[in-house]
Write a protein that holds these residues in place. Structure first.
Motif, mmCIF file in Angstrom:
data_model
loop_
_atom_site.group_PDB
_atom_site.id
_atom_site.type_symbol
_atom_site.label_atom_id
_atom_site.label_comp_id
_atom_site.label_asym_id
_atom_site.label_seq_id
_atom_site.Cartn_x
_atom_site.Cartn_y
_atom_site.Cartn_z
ATOM 1 N N ALA A 1 -6.754 -6.448 0.989
ATOM 2 C CA ALA A 1 -7.645 -6.566 -0.166
ATOM 3 C C ALA A 1 -9.066 -6.236 0.277
ATOM 4 C CB ALA A 1 -7.570 -7.970 -0.728
ATOM 5 N N ASN A 2 -9.898 -5.905 -0.696
ATOM 6 C CA ASN A 2 -11.258 -5.466 -0.349
ATOM 7 C C ASN A 2 -11.993 -6.495 0.486
ATOM 8 O OD1 ASN A 2 -10.403 -3.514 -1.978
ATOM 9 N ND2 ASN A 2 -12.084 -3.631 -3.447
ATOM 10 N N SER A 3 -11.774 -7.772 0.167
ATOM 11 C CA SER A 3 -12.431 -8.808 0.952
ATOM 12 C C SER A 3 -11.407 -9.533 1.817
ATOM 13 C CB SER A 3 -13.142 -9.783 0.017
ATOM 14 O OG SER A 3 -12.234 -10.220 -0.971
ATOM 15 N N ASN B 1 0.362 4.433 -7.289
ATOM 16 C CA ASN B 1 -1.095 4.530 -7.375
ATOM 17 C C ASN B 1 -1.695 4.457 -5.983
ATOM 18 O OD1 ASN B 1 -1.092 4.627 -10.175
ATOM 19 N ND2 ASN B 1 -0.894 2.417 -10.303
ATOM 20 N N PRO B 2 -2.909 4.717 -5.743
ATOM 21 C CA PRO B 2 -3.893 5.327 -6.624
ATOM 22 C C PRO B 2 -3.725 6.846 -6.708
ATOM 23 C CG PRO B 2 -4.833 4.894 -4.487
ATOM 24 C CD PRO B 2 -3.436 4.366 -4.440
ATOM 25 N N ALA B 3 -3.946 7.346 -7.879
ATOM 26 C CA ALA B 3 -3.892 8.795 -8.134
ATOM 27 C C ALA B 3 -2.649 9.441 -7.538
ATOM 28 C CB ALA B 3 -5.160 9.495 -7.613
ATOM 29 N N LYS B 4 -1.510 8.752 -7.639
ATOM 30 C CA LYS B 4 -0.211 9.298 -7.222
ATOM 31 C C LYS B 4 -0.116 9.570 -5.732
ATOM 32 C CE LYS B 4 0.830 11.206 -11.616
ATOM 33 N NZ LYS B 4 1.187 12.341 -12.411
ATOM 34 N N PHE C 1 -6.327 -0.211 -1.354
ATOM 35 C CA PHE C 1 -5.299 0.181 -2.306
ATOM 36 C C PHE C 1 -5.845 0.892 -3.531
ATOM 37 C CE2 PHE C 1 -2.751 -2.764 0.165
ATOM 38 C CZ PHE C 1 -1.700 -1.903 0.440
ATOM 39 N N SER C 2 -7.152 1.173 -3.554
ATOM 40 C CA SER C 2 -7.617 1.998 -4.669
ATOM 41 C C SER C 2 -8.262 3.269 -4.143
ATOM 42 C CB SER C 2 -8.593 1.215 -5.539
ATOM 43 O OG SER C 2 -9.640 0.706 -4.759
ATOM 44 N N TYR D 1 4.134 10.762 5.326
ATOM 45 C CA TYR D 1 4.635 9.426 5.644
ATOM 46 C C TYR D 1 5.655 9.502 6.780
ATOM 47 C CZ TYR D 1 6.994 4.980 4.662
ATOM 48 O OH TYR D 1 7.562 3.746 4.754
ATOM 49 N N ARG E 1 4.719 19.230 -10.531
ATOM 50 C CA ARG E 1 3.556 18.756 -9.785
ATOM 51 C C ARG E 1 3.797 17.339 -9.251
ATOM 52 N NH1 ARG E 1 -1.479 17.503 -11.454
ATOM 53 N NH2 ARG E 1 -0.920 17.822 -13.632
ATOM 54 N N ALA F 1 -11.802 0.341 0.186
ATOM 55 C CA ALA F 1 -11.019 -0.398 -0.790
ATOM 56 C C ALA F 1 -9.596 0.128 -0.690
ATOM 57 C CB ALA F 1 -11.575 -0.197 -2.190
ATOM 58 N N GLN G 1 8.516 -1.046 -0.743
ATOM 59 C CA GLN G 1 7.089 -1.258 -0.485
ATOM 60 C C GLN G 1 6.242 -0.587 -1.566
ATOM 61 O OE1 GLN G 1 9.275 -0.344 1.785
ATOM 62 N NE2 GLN G 1 9.190 -1.903 3.372
ATOM 63 N N ALA H 1 -7.928 6.843 -3.019
ATOM 64 C CA ALA H 1 -6.966 7.942 -3.107
ATOM 65 C C ALA H 1 -7.331 9.094 -2.179
ATOM 66 C CB ALA H 1 -6.873 8.444 -4.541
ATOM 67 N N ARG H 2 -8.412 8.979 -1.431
ATOM 68 C CA ARG H 2 -8.827 10.095 -0.597
ATOM 69 C C ARG H 2 -7.845 10.305 0.549
ATOM 70 N NH1 ARG H 2 -14.479 8.114 1.157
ATOM 71 N NH2 ARG H 2 -13.278 6.193 1.242
#
Lengths: 415, 388
Positions: free
Chosen positions: B181-183, B327-330, B201-202, B127, B115, B199, B319, B204-205
């Motif tokens: 970054a978020n901000s 991350n996030p979520a692989k 880098f977090s 990519y 997986r 957001a 990179q 994962a969608r």
């Protein structure tokens, strides 16, 4: 840039190969793999540490120098950039450092392949170490290596944000319900109540409080999909869904302590390493530390620890054990505690520690009921996969997450 | 075959092949075989010594390549066939030989190993599918701009476009971390237009999932959710690159297009101006000149850029290592990073090496496929007629 990418690409593709080449250059292929011979005379100990910072490096170097002078040996302390990788390379090259830090989560990986010398019972008074730490470093019934120190998780509360929301000391949560209640009050004031990192190393504490854990006590059975674990994840999910808790990344912070220090969350769940970060980065933030709120099955926290591993292939095992004895004495552990904020792994040092650091009572009290990391080999990628799925906990079904974890854990433990 | 022609063929041979010895004209295979043979006392004629000298001259390179490329590759291949756990040399007798197990675990056994690997392949396919075309078109566009005879301050623009390529990728990655970054700056600009940025880098969608979400398809239709090839469901395969991966793609496109611009620029400058002018006189429009004069002349460079792009994107590592570690979520896990992680973090050196060999095969196959697609064809291609 281009060249860089090619070079790194080449590194990635041929990493194993290059490693072999260096292994091949280091020695010819004819070593039989027997245990190394003890060499007498003054030893030149190589010590590889995964340091938390300059303070730790300096403290270990001082202690090693003092031991070397006293015992007539030499000791070279090297702080690793990436301990796991460097250790992996030197073990593959048959030239490991004599003494090195072994992270509890990695311990079984090394012990199961015979890289570690099981010397645990040869240090002075081994029963003085906390039982939970001894369990962590026991593999196949053998106590392998002496715990260096340990940390536990606790609940940190930002005093200003707490009082601003009209909360008092009486509101400090000791159960999940109280945690929810306090969080709702904080949220009403527009503060994010809790920052908790999306990893089993934080969320796992809820599983322990709920009476569950990923593997059984002996580390041989997968117990990930138990009802207790489902209850724990469901509770965390509720917090996330209702906006009562958030992952640090969503708060633009690398970890819980950063979100907490920046005032983006009123509470966080972190270990005693947060002290150093708060003093250095956020000296003006006032906060208090409390034990984690108890779940349906009572109190629970997680412990993190390293041990002083001695390489099975070391030529200076006796001197290495002597070195570890010096490093794990009560006095030396207290010196470390003062230098870089870790807790002594010996119970006899506990009173001294609480006297010196009264604010840390919550951390050291956690030692009584703390759960160590999963102690089965090859579990790291399984747990990393679980961490990745925790990332989506707010939307996913806890049962599915735990079902996957259960399946992968079973596959790893079985094979 | 007459003696005369043979002699002339030999002469031609010599002039073309440098110090190649006279061979007596016995057909190419025999000549080649003899060329390889060690020169005997009565063979090889007056140029026989040159063979030894030739081998001596290339010997250092052969030895170096052998030691630092060939031997490690063979050793790594051996490791990929074993269950070596990183204790001592993998060439000792005690190392368990497992044959193709490390490979079959990547493809046929249902489990975490497969997986993870398939997830990394999926991520990398998206990519490559986005980065290679975009960076090639961008590089070509920049090169055409900079090559424009009317443009003032060419030196400045060339430097500006090339600058990202000479900067350390790690430094750029860190800067991008701040920007996304978020901000950070990107979300600041987005909020100026009233868009609430993600957001980065977090998140994962996947992009395709996000687009489907707009149309109300939040949960996978059961046809896609259940079953699918190689351990991932169809829904997982069709996720599209995650938001985090998009940020990394933006970075890579930005940094590499400068290098490729330079290659296109070099090729453009060897395009004779007279051709361009002649076609202009013939009444060709700008687009026609680009399509039928410039682009065909750039074909070798195009092949080079696409090949390098393909190889570079399949091997993307630094990179990922600096910015996301999978991350996030692989969703930013790539085979190159997975290979590193499997070997050096999980101590599963055999599987790590196996992954890198599969990656190697993927790259070779794709490059060959690309060569086949871009091969020279004599007949004109009809499907582009409508562009005229």
């Amino acid at each position: 840039m281009r060249r860089n990418r090619f070079r790194s690409g080449a590194v990635a593709v041929f990493a194993a190969g290059t490693l072999l080449a260096s292994a091949a250059c280091g020695d010819s292929f004819d070593d039989g793999g027997e245990a190394a011979q003890q060499t007498s005379g003054p030893a030149a100990l190589q010590i590889l540490i995964g340091s938390s910072g300059d303070a730790e490096t300096a403290a270990v170097k001082d202690a090693a120098a003092a031991w070397a002078t006293k015992s007539g040996n030499t000791a070279t302390v090297t702080p690793a950039q990436d301990l796991t990788q460097q250790l992996g390379q030197s073990l593959a090259g048959d030239n490991p450092p004599d003494v090195f830090y072994v992270d509890a989560g990695r311990f079984t990986d090394y012990a199961s392949v015979g890289a570690l010398e099981p010397y645990g019972d040869k240090v002075d008074n081994p029963d003085d170490f906390y039982q939970s730490l001894k369990d962590t470093f026991t593999f196949d019934g053998k106590f392998y290596c002496a715990p260096k120190d340990f940390s536990t998780l606790a609940l940190e509360i930002n005093t200003d944000l707490w009082t601003k929301a009209g909360l008092t000391d009486a509101d400090i949560p000791t159960t999940w319900d109280q945690l929810t209640a306090a969080a709702q009050k904080l949220k009403a004031k527009g503060t994010m109540p809790l920052a908790v990192a999306d990893t089993r190393d934080r969320v796992g504490a809820f599983m322990v409080q709920s009476g569950g854990w990923i593997v059984s006590k002996d580390g041989k059975q997968a117990t990930a999909d138990s009802a207790e674990n489902v209850a724990a994840l469901t509770y965390v999910q509720t917090l996330l869904k209702q906006g009562l808790a958030s992952y640090p990344k969503a708060l633009d912070a690398g970890w819980g302590g950063e979100a907490f220090g920046k005032g983006k969350a009123a509470m966080t769940i972190e270990g005693n390493w947060i002290k150093g970060a708060m003093t250095n980065d956020f000296p003006n933030v006032k906060y208090t530390v409390h034990e984690l709120p108890a779940g349906p099955k009572g109190k629970g926290t997680l412990s993190f620890t390293n041990c002083w591993g001695i390489a099975a292939k070391s030529k200076f095992k006796e001197q290495a054990i002597d070195f570890v004895k010096a490093m794990t004495s009560v006095d030396q552990q207290m010196t470390y505690a003062k230098a870089f904020g870790v807790m002594p792994s010996r119970e006899s040092a506990r009173d001294q520690y609480t006297a010196a650091f009264p604010a840390d009572k919550a951390f050291i009290d956690g030692a009584e009921y703390a759960q160590g990391p999963v102690n089965a080999p090859k579990m790291d990628s399984v747990l990393a996969d679980f961490d990745a799925s925790l990332n989506t906990l707010a939307k996913a079904d806890p049962k599915t997450l735990l079902g996957t974890l259960q399946k992968n854990t079973q596959a790893t433990l079985g094979g | 075959m007459s003696t005369v022609t043979t002699a002339s063929a030999d002469r031609d041979d010599r002039s073309a092949g440098g110090g190649r010895p006279a061979t007596g004209g016995r057909g190419p295979r025999q000549r080649f075989g003899r060329w390889l043979r060690w020169p005997g006392p009565f063979r090889g004629g007056i140029r026989g010594n040159e063979r030894i000298a030739g081998w001596l001259f290339v010997a250092p390179v052969i030895v170096l390549l052998g030691i630092f490329f060939l031997a490690p590759i063979i050793m790594a291949f051996w490791v990929s066939l074993t269950d070596w756990q990183g204790q001592g040399s993998p060439f000792k007798s005690g190392v368990p030989f497992v044959g193709g197990d490390n490979y079959t675990r990547l493809f046929t056994e249902d489990g975490l190993a497969r997986r993870d690997f398939m997830t990394s392949i999926r991520n990398n396919i998206y990519y490559v599918a986005i980065v290679v075309p975009v960076q090639t078109v961008l590089a070509l566009g920049l090169a055409l701009l900079v090559n424009n005879r009317m443009l003032k301050g060419k030196g400045f623009f060339r430097t500006a476009f090339y600058f990202p390529s000479v900067t350390s990728s790690v430094a750029i990655s860190v800067v991008f971390l701040f920007m996304f970054a978020n901000s950070g700056a990107i979300n600041g600009i987005l909020s100026f237009f009233g868009i609430d940025g993600p957001a980065w880098f977090s998140d994962a969608r996947g992009l395709i999932h996000l687009i489907l979400g707009v149309f109300g398809v939040d949960n996978p239709p059961s046809a896609l959710a259940n079953g699918g090839p190689l351990g991932l469901t169809w829904w997982d395969w069709l996720s599209g690159p995650s938001v985090a991966m998009c940020a990394i793609m933006a970075l890579v496109i930005w940094t590499t297009s400068g290098t490729f611009m330079l290659m296109f620029l070099a090729a453009l400058q060897s395009v004779p101006v007279s051709l361009d002018e002649a076609s202009e006189l013939d009444g060709a429009t700008r687009w026609q000149r680009l399509r039928y004069v410039t682009l065909p002349l750039l074909k070798p460079t195009m092949f080079l850029v696409l090949t390098l792009g393909l190889i570079g994107t399949w091997q993307v590592f630094d990179q990922i290592y600096v910015m996301s570690q999978g991350n996030p979520a692989k969703t930013t896990l790539t085979p190159a990073f997975l290979s590193y992680r499997t070997a050096f973090k999980d101590f599963d050196y055999g599987r790590g090496a196996a992954i890198s060999f599969v990656l190697f095969l993927i790259i070779v196959v794709l490059t060959l496929a690309q060569r086949w697609v871009m091969r020279d064809r004599d007949e004109p291609r009809r499907r582009f007629r409508w562009l005229r």
